[in-house]
Design a protein around this motif. Structure first.
Motif, PDB file in Angstrom:
ATOM      1  N   UNK A  88       0.805  -1.222   0.000  1.00 18.37           N
ATOM      2  CA  UNK A  88       0.000   0.000   0.000  1.00 18.37           C
ATOM      3  C   UNK A  88       0.838   1.273   0.000  1.00 18.37           C
ATOM      4  N   UNK A  89       0.410   2.244  -0.819  1.00 12.96           N
ATOM      5  CA  UNK A  89       0.973   3.586  -0.763  1.00 12.96           C
ATOM      6  C   UNK A  89      -0.114   4.542  -0.302  1.00 12.96           C
ATOM      7  N   UNK A  90       0.236   5.472   0.591  1.00 12.57           N
ATOM      8  CA  UNK A  90      -0.756   6.402   1.145  1.00 12.57           C
ATOM      9  C   UNK A  90      -0.525   7.831   0.654  1.00 12.57           C
ATOM     10  N   UNK A 161       7.550   2.323  -4.005  1.00 17.03           N
ATOM     11  CA  UNK A 161       7.763   0.893  -3.745  1.00 17.03           C
ATOM     12  C   UNK A 161       6.812   0.011  -4.548  1.00 17.03           C
ATOM     13  N   UNK A 162       6.282   0.563  -5.657  1.00 15.96           N
ATOM     14  CA  UNK A 162       5.397  -0.213  -6.535  1.00 15.96           C
ATOM     15  C   UNK A 162       4.228  -0.852  -5.813  1.00 15.96           C
ATOM     16  N   UNK A 163       3.420  -0.093  -5.115  1.00 17.35           N
ATOM     17  CA  UNK A 163       2.327  -0.701  -4.357  1.00 17.35           C
ATOM     18  C   UNK A 163       1.231  -1.219  -5.290  1.00 17.35           C
ATOM     19  N   UNK A 164       0.513  -2.244  -4.848  1.00 12.45           N
ATOM     20  CA  UNK A 164      -0.636  -2.713  -5.627  1.00 12.45           C
ATOM     21  C   UNK A 164      -1.789  -1.721  -5.479  1.00 12.45           C
ATOM     22  N   UNK A 165      -1.806  -1.012  -4.340  1.00 16.21           N
ATOM     23  CA  UNK A 165      -2.941  -0.153  -4.007  1.00 16.21           C
ATOM     24  C   UNK A 165      -2.456   1.226  -3.556  1.00 16.21           C
ATOM     25  N   UNK A 166      -3.130   2.261  -4.035  1.00 15.85           N
ATOM     26  CA  UNK A 166      -2.930   3.600  -3.464  1.00 15.85           C
ATOM     27  C   UNK A 166      -4.205   3.991  -2.737  1.00 15.85           C
ATOM     28  N   UNK A 167      -4.050   4.391  -1.489  1.00 15.27           N
ATOM     29  CA  UNK A 167      -5.176   4.882  -0.701  1.00 15.27           C
ATOM     30  C   UNK A 167      -4.954   6.367  -0.452  1.00 15.27           C
ATOM     31  N   UNK A 168      -5.925   7.176  -0.847  1.00 14.48           N
ATOM     32  CA  UNK A 168      -5.758   8.621  -0.727  1.00 14.48           C
ATOM     33  C   UNK A 168      -6.933   9.187   0.061  1.00 14.48           C
ATOM     34  N   UNK A 169      -6.648   9.814   1.212  1.00 10.31           N
ATOM     35  CA  UNK A 169      -7.708  10.374   2.062  1.00 10.31           C
ATOM     36  C   UNK A 169      -7.805  11.872   1.820  1.00 10.31           C
ATOM     37  N   UNK A 170      -8.864  12.310   1.182  1.00  9.66           N
ATOM     38  CA  UNK A 170      -9.086  13.724   0.825  1.00  9.66           C
ATOM     39  C   UNK A 170      -7.830  14.330   0.192  1.00  9.66           C
TER      40      UNK A 170
END
Ligand SMILES: Nc1ncnc2c1ncn2[C@@H]1O[C@H](COP(=O)(O)OP(=O)(O)OP(=O)(O)O)[C@@H](O)[C@H]1O
Ligand SMILES: [Mg+2]
Length: 231
Positions: A88-90, A161-170
């Motif tokens: 995960x990337x945030x 780091x080549x994440x499978x998922x990006x999670x972006x909060x606002x």
């Protein structure tokens, strides 16, 4: 199996010796690799709480959560950290860049922490920044960058780091609407070109409408989950 699968997730916070508040109720959802979606709802509806659980920053009080077949709900904090770093990337509203590091150093840092050589991390950071249109800004410090530029640096950092998922909060919460729209277009491009799964948390229905699928929360309940036509 889905990339990410939540089954009947609930979250209850303890607010005093005998008082509790339930903020998520039996949330079930399934997200496949390569989706571009938003989680939306009014302030206090539970979006960030859900995002923290999906991002392995927190665990549900009850229910099951699987990320790439890993059973997350029973994990301890070390195991959660490991799974976060692997998948995960945030991206956050307040960018969270380190003020004493240049743009390039900020982006390189998670790659260095993952055990890579400095030269390699700095090179990769430079490539990513160039891809996001910041080749002229690599040696700038965060306070020498505009809000939109800082958010692009934060996105490059989330990607390194080549994440499978990006999670972006606002992710556009601190930006004017034109810059916010550009950041959303950048997410869409990253999704379409690199098949990164992108989950945007936003209270803004206009931004949510730019994604392919909209999940709506109301008072901790998932009340709508709809796919939209391609944008
Ligand atoms: N650690 C905590 N302890 C107790 N209550 C909490 C805690 N964290 C969040 N809450 C409560 O849970 C509810 C949902 O909060 P959450 O941050 O998930 O909402 P949100 O949809 O992200 O809101 P916003 O759009 O304002 O960011 C709110 O009523 C909040 O007060
Ligand atoms: Mg929130």
């Amino acid at each position: 199996m889905a990339l990410l699968e939540a089954r009947d997730i609930s979250k209850i916070y303890k607010t005093g010796p005998t008082t509790y508040i339930q903020v998520l109720y039996d949330i079930s959802l399934s997200i496949n690799q390569g989706e571009f979606l938003s989680i939306t709802g009014k302030s206090g509806s539970g979006k960030s709480t859900l995002m923290h659980i999906l991002g392995c920053l927190d665990t549900p009080t009850s229910g099951e959560y699987y990320l790439e077949d890993h059973n997350v709900a029973p994990m301890n904090s070390d195991q959660l950290a490991h799974i976060r770093n692997s998948f995960i990337g945030f991206v956050f509203q307040r960018f969270h860049l380190l003020p004493d590091l240049t743009a390039q150093e900020n982006v390189a840092l998670p790659h260095l922490y993952a055990g890579n050589q400095e030269q390699e991390s700095m090179h990769r950071a430079a490539q990513l920044l160039a891809k996001l249109g910041l080749e002229q800004r690599m040696n700038h410090y965060p306070n020498e960058l505009s809000g939109g530029e800082q958010q692009r640096v934060a996105i490059a950092r989330a990607l390194i780091n080549d994440p499978a998922i990006i999670l972006a909060d606002e992710p556009t919460g601190n930006l004017d609407s034109a810059t916010g729209k550009k950041i959303m277009e950048l997410f869409s491009e990253l999704n379409k070109q690199h098949h990164v799964t992108i989950i945007i948390v936003t209270h803004d229905p206009v931004l949510a409408a730019q994604t392919d699928r909209i999940i709506t929360l109301l008072d901790g309940h998932l009340v709508d989950d709809k796919k939209q036509g391609a944008i």
